[in-house]
Design a protein around this motif. Structure first.
Motif, short mmCIF file in Angstrom:
data_model
loop_
_atom_site.label_atom_id
_atom_site.label_comp_id
_atom_site.label_asym_id
_atom_site.label_seq_id
_atom_site.Cartn_x
_atom_site.Cartn_y
_atom_site.Cartn_z
N CYS A 65 0.74 -1.15 -0.01
CA CYS A 65 -0.11 0.09 0.03
C CYS A 65 0.83 1.28 -0.04
O CYS A 65 1.71 1.48 1.03
N ASP A 90 -6.43 3.67 -9.19
CA ASP A 90 -7.15 3.75 -7.75
C ASP A 90 -8.35 4.41 -8.34
O ASP A 90 -8.51 5.45 -8.55
N ARG A 92 -11.10 4.67 -6.51
CA ARG A 92 -12.00 5.58 -5.51
C ARG A 92 -11.82 7.10 -5.72
O ARG A 92 -12.66 7.84 -5.71
N ASP A 130 -17.54 -0.43 -2.73
CA ASP A 130 -16.34 0.27 -1.93
C ASP A 130 -16.78 0.79 -0.67
O ASP A 130 -16.16 0.75 0.17
N SER A 147 -9.67 -2.05 -1.66
CA SER A 147 -9.99 -1.40 -3.01
C SER A 147 -10.90 -2.42 -3.52
O SER A 147 -10.91 -3.62 -3.27
N TYR A 149 -12.10 -3.38 -7.58
CA TYR A 149 -11.77 -3.19 -8.99
C TYR A 149 -12.90 -4.25 -9.83
O TYR A 149 -13.56 -5.18 -9.27
#
Lengths: 304, 255
Positions: A65, A90, A92, A130, A147, A149
């Motif tokens: 991370c 990413d 988000r 999420d 996360s 995806y």
């Protein structure tokens, strides 16, 4: 003499060995391992080659991370979010992080392009999930990063087609000064099946810990689980999925605890008892007993 | 060399053999140092003369042959191999017999071997080895382990006797690995190695075997407890730190 012996191992072989050591480093220890490997290899160019091949694989497998510049959050380095070897998505923040694998830092950011992002239809599901997972991870993991995806069907425009999401949870606890490091990695694959109107979940959990104060002990635990649920609205799907994940992971933790509790008296006994069946220490001084026992063992053929 | 030892502390214990051969090929001129300082899981060979297994290690090796403690012969046969003196060999035979019983009492199976040889200081060195396969396909009595191995190496340096007392220096290494696999909860694997030392001055009234035996017994129990409580305990603590059990989580305020 050094030349003759080193000629026996080709550069390629040395590089493969260096890579092997790097890839097998415990969580959070690759930098320490790399220092040792560099010293042993004694060839900076060869080391750099090995490192440039090994670090990306290690980082993705460990799901490290990294902090993104501008304090907008963290990005997870995983194969699911990999656009190019050093570019990781990413979702988000809809940003793409540019990553230096060997230094293990995020060196830059750029906004994600439209075709790198999922369609609005899929994004609705992804985003709700999420948010729920973020809540769950915030409660269950003191230092977890997560996360979600889209691994299949990211361009699906509306109902009528299947798509897959993957939930990734990565938590690492690094305490090198206490000679202890550990990591928890969960990967949950969720298949959204349109025709059957069901969701199929497959979870892979992996926990590792390393304690090395005057010794070297490592835990390596893995578990796979499955579950199914109905295809609902994005918000309802999200809540159900998060609760399924929470349930399985909590159960897994409990079974890990049970395995540990069984160790001293049960599991370990198959390796070595705490005391002999007689419940006393071994009578080393009692040679008479030995002569008797020795004859007995010979007769019974136990000595083999 | 320091870097090499550093690596051995970090690489997962189950990869010890691979790591050691990798290091040996990268650092060929350090091979004897590496072989003496890095412990590897023990190998076993069958003594064809008496049908019993014996353990292989650096201490019973000469060239590429290994000496069996049961028949005192080298496998494969070796011309001019090194042998302990007749007196020491007698002690070695007794030690092997007694240690085999000790091993059976604690390990309920497994193999053991004791090797002795004279050292330069008018004393001698004895090496006690144990190898146990505790997996359910091996000699695990209760069938808990999918895979389980305990390897113990105890090297005792015995000083010359002075006024009825001798000095004993014990260096013990235990390497162990265990894996449970019960479908419901996946695989759970713990592995590790630790090494400790113990020094004592003891009266030789009850004999060397008795003294060495007691030290080894005490040391093994200490190591077993240490591995279980401290070492495995720390990994357990780490798991709970990564993801605290549900009871702790419930106490947190609802977001």
């Amino acid at each position: 003499m050094a030349d003759v012996e080193e000629a026996e191992l080709s550069d390629k072989q040395k590089k493969e060995i260096a890579k092997w050591f790097l890839l097998n480093s415990p969580a959070g220890e690759i930098q320490y391992v790399s220092k040792d490997v560099k010293a042993i290899l004694n060839d900076e160019e060869l080391y750099n080659e090995a490192a440039s091949e090994a670090f990306p694989l290690y980082n993705k497998s460990q799901m490290i991370c990294l902090e993104m510049p501008g304090r907008i959050g963290d990005v997870l380095v995983t194969s699911f979010g990999e656009l190019k070897e050093n570019e990781f998505l990413d979702l988000r923040t809809a940003q793409v992080a540019i990553v230096d694998h060997i230094k293990q830092v995020c060196t830059g950011l750029r906004p994600a392009l439209d075709d790198e992002l999922p369609s609005p239809y899929v994004e609705e599901f992804r985003c709700s999930l999420d948010a729920e997972i973020l809540k769950y991870v915030g409660e269950a993991y003191p230092k977890g990063v997560c996360s979600v995806y889209c691994t299949k069907g990211k361009d699906v425009e509306g109902p009528g087609s299947d798509f897959d999401l993957v939930v990734v949870i990565s938590a690492a606890r690094l305490s090198p000064q206490n000679f202890c490091n550990g990591s928890w990695r969960s990967v949950w694959n969720i298949e959204f099946k349109d025709v059957e109107q069901i969701l199929e979940l497959r979870g892979k959990l992996q926990v590792g810990a390393h304690y090395f104060e005057e010794g070297n002990v490592q835990l390596d635990a893995k578990h796979e689980c499955k579950d199914t649920t109905v295809f609902q609205s994005p918000d309802d799907c999200a809540i159900t999925i998060a609760s399924i994940i929470r349930h399985h992971e909590t159960e897994y933790l409990a079974s890990l605890e049970a395995s540990y509790s069984n160790l001293p008296d049960t599991t370990f006994k198959d390796l070595r008892r705490k005391l002999p069946v007689t419940r006393t220490l071994f009578p080393w001084h009692n040679t008479l007993q030995f002569n008797l026992t020795r004859d007995l063992t010979k007769e019974l053929g136990i000595g083999k | 060399m320091e870097a090499a030892m550093g690596l051995m502390r970090r690489i997962p214990p189950k990869h010890t053999e691979t790591a050691l051969s990798a290091l040996l090929s990268l650092l060929p001129h350090h091979s004897s140092e590496l072989l003496s300082q890095v412990d590897q899981p023990l190998q076993v060979l069958c003594d064809v003369d008496c049908g019993k297994e014996f353990i292989l290690c650096e201490y019973n090796r000469d060239a590429d042959s290994y000496r069996s403690p049961w028949s005192n012969k080298y496998h494969p046969p070796l011309k001019d191999g090194a042998f302990p003196s007749i007196v020491l060999r007698k002690l070695e035979v007794e030690a092997n017999d007694i240690f085999a019983i000790y091993r059976d009492q604690y390990y309920e199976g497994g193999f053991s071997s004791v090797y002795m040889w004279e050292d330069d200081n008018e004393g001698f060195v004895a090496c006690f080895l144990i190898k146990k396969d505790g997996s359910k396909t091996g000699q695990g009595r209760r069938g808990y382990l999918q895979e389980g191995a305990w390897d113990a190496i105890h090297v005792v340096e015995v000083g010359p006797e002075e006024e009825g007392v001798a000095h004993y220096c014990l260096t013990s290494t235990v390497m162990l690995s265990l894996t449970t696999d019960n479908g419901l909860s996946g695989t759970f694997s713990l592995s590790g190695s630790i090494r400790r030392q113990m020094d004592m001055n003891l009266s030789v009234a009850e004999g060397h075997i008795c003294n060495m035996g007691r030290m080894i017994e005490e040391m093994e129990s200490k190591l077993r407890n240490s591995l279980d409580q401290v070492y495995f305990g720390k990994t357990r603590e780490m798991v709970c730190t990564l993801r605290p059990p549900a009871e702790v989580v419930m106490r947190l305020p609802d977001c």
